[in-house]
Write a protein that holds these residues in place. Structure first.
Motif, PDB file in Angstrom:
ATOM      1  N   GLN A 101     -32.286  83.758  68.206  1.00 13.81           N
ATOM      2  CA  GLN A 101     -31.328  82.754  67.741  1.00 13.81           C
ATOM      3  C   GLN A 101     -29.995  82.990  68.452  1.00 13.81           C
ATOM      4  O   GLN A 101     -29.538  84.128  68.561  1.00 13.81           O
ATOM      5  N   LEU A 102     -29.381  81.930  68.948  1.00 12.79           N
ATOM      6  CA  LEU A 102     -28.045  81.993  69.548  1.00 12.79           C
ATOM      7  C   LEU A 102     -27.132  81.033  68.805  1.00 12.79           C
ATOM      8  O   LEU A 102     -27.554  79.952  68.400  1.00 12.79           O
ATOM      9  N   THR A 103     -25.888  81.424  68.663  1.00 20.29           N
ATOM     10  CA  THR A 103     -24.844  80.534  68.172  1.00 20.29           C
ATOM     11  C   THR A 103     -23.835  80.420  69.297  1.00 20.29           C
ATOM     12  O   THR A 103     -23.254  81.421  69.726  1.00 20.29           O
ATOM     13  N   MET A 104     -23.655  79.200  69.794  1.00 22.39           N
ATOM     14  CA  MET A 104     -22.852  78.964  70.992  1.00 22.39           C
ATOM     15  C   MET A 104     -21.779  77.910  70.735  1.00 22.39           C
ATOM     16  O   MET A 104     -22.022  76.929  70.044  1.00 22.39           O
ATOM     17  N   ASN A 105     -20.624  78.122  71.327  1.00 26.68           N
ATOM     18  CA  ASN A 105     -19.655  77.056  71.512  1.00 26.68           C
ATOM     19  C   ASN A 105     -19.780  76.626  72.961  1.00 26.68           C
ATOM     20  O   ASN A 105     -20.178  77.422  73.824  1.00 26.68           O
ATOM     21  N   TYR A 106     -19.449  75.389  73.247  1.00 27.79           N
ATOM     22  CA  TYR A 106     -19.594  74.883  74.608  1.00 27.79           C
ATOM     23  C   TYR A 106     -18.652  73.713  74.834  1.00 27.79           C
ATOM     24  O   TYR A 106     -18.209  73.047  73.899  1.00 27.79           O
ATOM     25  N   SER A 107     -18.402  73.480  76.102  1.00 26.14           N
ATOM     26  CA  SER A 107     -17.739  72.266  76.544  1.00 26.14           C
ATOM     27  C   SER A 107     -18.537  71.769  77.737  1.00 26.14           C
ATOM     28  O   SER A 107     -18.994  72.566  78.565  1.00 26.14           O
ATOM     29  N   LEU A 108     -18.731  70.469  77.838  1.00 28.42           N
ATOM     30  CA  LEU A 108     -19.538  69.851  78.885  1.00 28.42           C
ATOM     31  C   LEU A 108     -18.710  68.827  79.653  1.00 28.42           C
ATOM     32  O   LEU A 108     -18.102  67.936  79.064  1.00 28.42           O
ATOM     33  N   VAL A 109     -18.723  68.975  80.975  1.00 31.77           N
ATOM     34  CA  VAL A 109     -18.098  68.006  81.882  1.00 31.77           C
ATOM     35  C   VAL A 109     -19.194  67.498  82.809  1.00 31.77           C
ATOM     36  O   VAL A 109     -19.997  68.285  83.326  1.00 31.77           O
ATOM     37  N   THR A 110     -19.241  66.183  83.014  1.00 35.35           N
ATOM     38  CA  THR A 110     -20.218  65.609  83.929  1.00 35.35           C
ATOM     39  C   THR A 110     -19.641  65.571  85.340  1.00 35.35           C
ATOM     40  O   THR A 110     -18.460  65.294  85.537  1.00 35.35           O
ATOM     41  N   TRP A 111     -20.485  65.891  86.304  1.00 34.92           N
ATOM     42  CA  TRP A 111     -20.045  66.024  87.693  1.00 34.92           C
ATOM     43  C   TRP A 111     -19.545  64.698  88.260  1.00 34.92           C
ATOM     44  O   TRP A 111     -18.510  64.655  88.930  1.00 34.92           O
ATOM     45  N   SER A 112     -20.267  63.610  88.009  1.00 32.69           N
ATOM     46  CA  SER A 112     -19.966  62.346  88.678  1.00 32.69           C
ATOM     47  C   SER A 112     -18.588  61.792  88.346  1.00 32.69           C
ATOM     48  O   SER A 112     -17.931  61.226  89.215  1.00 32.69           O
ATOM     49  N   ASN A 113     -18.148  61.958  87.109  1.00 26.63           N
ATOM     50  CA  ASN A 113     -16.828  61.414  86.766  1.00 26.63           C
ATOM     51  C   ASN A 113     -15.813  62.495  86.397  1.00 26.63           C
ATOM     52  O   ASN A 113     -14.669  62.178  86.093  1.00 26.63           O
ATOM     53  N   LYS A 114     -16.257  63.759  86.384  1.00 23.80           N
ATOM     54  CA  LYS A 114     -15.363  64.906  86.143  1.00 23.80           C
ATOM     55  C   LYS A 114     -14.647  64.829  84.792  1.00 23.80           C
ATOM     56  O   LYS A 114     -13.543  65.306  84.632  1.00 23.80           O
ATOM     57  N   LYS A 115     -15.324  64.209  83.822  1.00 25.65           N
ATOM     58  CA  LYS A 115     -14.741  64.059  82.488  1.00 25.65           C
ATOM     59  C   LYS A 115     -15.566  64.801  81.455  1.00 25.65           C
ATOM     60  O   LYS A 115     -16.790  64.916  81.573  1.00 25.65           O
ATOM     61  N   LYS A 116     -14.880  65.256  80.417  1.00 26.45           N
ATOM     62  CA  LYS A 116     -15.560  65.931  79.320  1.00 26.45           C
ATOM     63  C   LYS A 116     -16.418  64.921  78.575  1.00 26.45           C
ATOM     64  O   LYS A 116     -15.939  63.881  78.147  1.00 26.45           O
ATOM     65  N   LEU A 117     -17.689  65.263  78.415  1.00 22.79           N
ATOM     66  CA  LEU A 117     -18.608  64.410  77.675  1.00 22.79           C
ATOM     67  C   LEU A 117     -18.721  64.874  76.231  1.00 22.79           C
ATOM     68  O   LEU A 117     -18.863  64.073  75.322  1.00 22.79           O
ATOM     69  N   ASP A 118     -18.630  66.193  76.027  1.00 25.51           N
ATOM     70  CA  ASP A 118     -18.795  66.716  74.678  1.00 25.51           C
ATOM     71  C   ASP A 118     -18.240  68.130  74.607  1.00 25.51           C
ATOM     72  O   ASP A 118     -18.126  68.819  75.620  1.00 25.51           O
ATOM     73  N   SER A 119     -17.908  68.553  73.378  1.00 26.73           N
ATOM     74  CA  SER A 119     -17.400  69.899  73.168  1.00 26.73           C
ATOM     75  C   SER A 119     -17.553  70.298  71.711  1.00 26.73           C
ATOM     76  O   SER A 119     -17.023  69.631  70.825  1.00 26.73           O
ATOM     77  N   SER A 120     -18.260  71.396  71.467  1.00 27.10           N
ATOM     78  CA  SER A 120     -18.340  71.919  70.106  1.00 27.10           C
ATOM     79  C   SER A 120     -16.998  72.507  69.698  1.00 27.10           C
ATOM     80  O   SER A 120     -16.672  72.562  68.515  1.00 27.10           O
ATOM     81  N   PHE A 121     -16.210  72.946  70.669  1.00 24.54           N
ATOM     82  CA  PHE A 121     -14.865  73.438  70.375  1.00 24.54           C
ATOM     83  C   PHE A 121     -14.054  72.340  69.681  1.00 24.54           C
ATOM     84  O   PHE A 121     -13.349  72.594  68.710  1.00 24.54           O
ATOM     85  N   ASP A 122     -14.160  71.113  70.197  1.00 26.00           N
ATOM     86  CA  ASP A 122     -13.415  69.990  69.635  1.00 26.00           C
ATOM     87  C   ASP A 122     -13.872  69.667  68.218  1.00 26.00           C
ATOM     88  O   ASP A 122     -13.070  69.250  67.381  1.00 26.00           O
ATOM     89  N   ARG A 123     -15.159  69.848  67.940  1.00 29.46           N
ATOM     90  CA  ARG A 123     -15.681  69.574  66.600  1.00 29.46           C
ATOM     91  C   ARG A 123     -15.441  70.740  65.639  1.00 29.46           C
ATOM     92  O   ARG A 123     -15.556  70.580  64.432  1.00 29.46           O
ATOM     93  N   GLY A 124     -15.183  71.934  66.191  1.00 31.51           N
ATOM     94  CA  GLY A 124     -14.957  73.103  65.350  1.00 31.51           C
ATOM     95  C   GLY A 124     -16.225  73.666  64.743  1.00 31.51           C
ATOM     96  O   GLY A 124     -16.177  74.439  63.790  1.00 31.51           O
ATOM     97  N   THR A 125     -17.381  73.299  65.308  1.00 29.19           N
ATOM     98  CA  THR A 125     -18.663  73.774  64.797  1.00 29.19           C
ATOM     99  C   THR A 125     -19.525  74.254  65.954  1.00 29.19           C
ATOM    100  O   THR A 125     -19.901  73.457  66.816  1.00 29.19           O
TER     101      THR A 125
END
Length: 188
Positions: A101-125
């Protein structure tokens, strides 16, 4: 903003339903692409090469463990064709093994537009997963093996280990750039 679950999880676990609702490992890989999907894929394939593939050292990441990172993708190189894994902050203790079992925080940026798509940091979970269970994209199941608790790890995931033909908010043939923090390894 799409939730990470829409990118990596299957959404089968009720407790993670919000995070995992449509983020399955690509259920649509066998489906024929639509004409708009084919057009987008063709446009990406025709992009002129910049002469070299990016490495982990080309990606800019600011912020330390536990802090939402800012991820910067350069314009001077092409997305890598292989999974790239680099620890930005070392952790401690045993490395994660398949089945843990892993518990991870993450942030995701897509290469094509260089924008954040999602982030558990932003949700706080943080996001929980069982490593190697096939409930997340292959880039995570492969790229998080060996991660230690307290580590911040960069994952550059090529399309074939990510979301392939796209869908659910991810463009076809998209390279995904994650910065992950291993909050807990082998603990639920």
């Amino acid at each position: 903003m799409q939730t990470f679950g829409r990118i990596i999880g299957l959404g089968a676990i009720a407790a993670a339903a919000i995070a995992l609702t449509a983020c399955g490992s690509n259920d649509d890989k066998s489906a024929a692409p639509s004409s708009s999907t084919s057009a987008a894929a063709a446009a990406q394939k025709q992009a002129p090469s910049k002469g070299r593939e990016c490495t982990a050292d080309d990606i800019g990441v600011t912020g330390g463990f536990g802090v939402a990172p800012v991820i910067t993708i350069p314009d001077s190189c092409d997305p890598p064709k292989q999974l790239i894994v680099k620890d930005l902050v070392e952790g401690s203790g045993p490395g994660a093994e398949v089945g843990q079992q892993l518990t991870m925080n993450y942030s995701l940026v897509t290469w094509s537009n260089k924008k954040k798509l999602d982030s558990s940091f932003d949700r706080g979970t943080p996001f929980q997963l069982t490593l190697g269970a096939g409930k997340v994209i292959q880039g995570w199941d492969q790229g998080l093996v060996g991660v230690q608790q307290g580590a911040r790890r960069l994952l550059i995931v090529p399309p074939d280990l990510g979301y392939g033909a796209g869908g659910r908010g991810v463009a076809p043939n998209e390279t995904l750039v994650f910065v992950t923090d291993a909050v807990a390894v082998g603990k639920s």
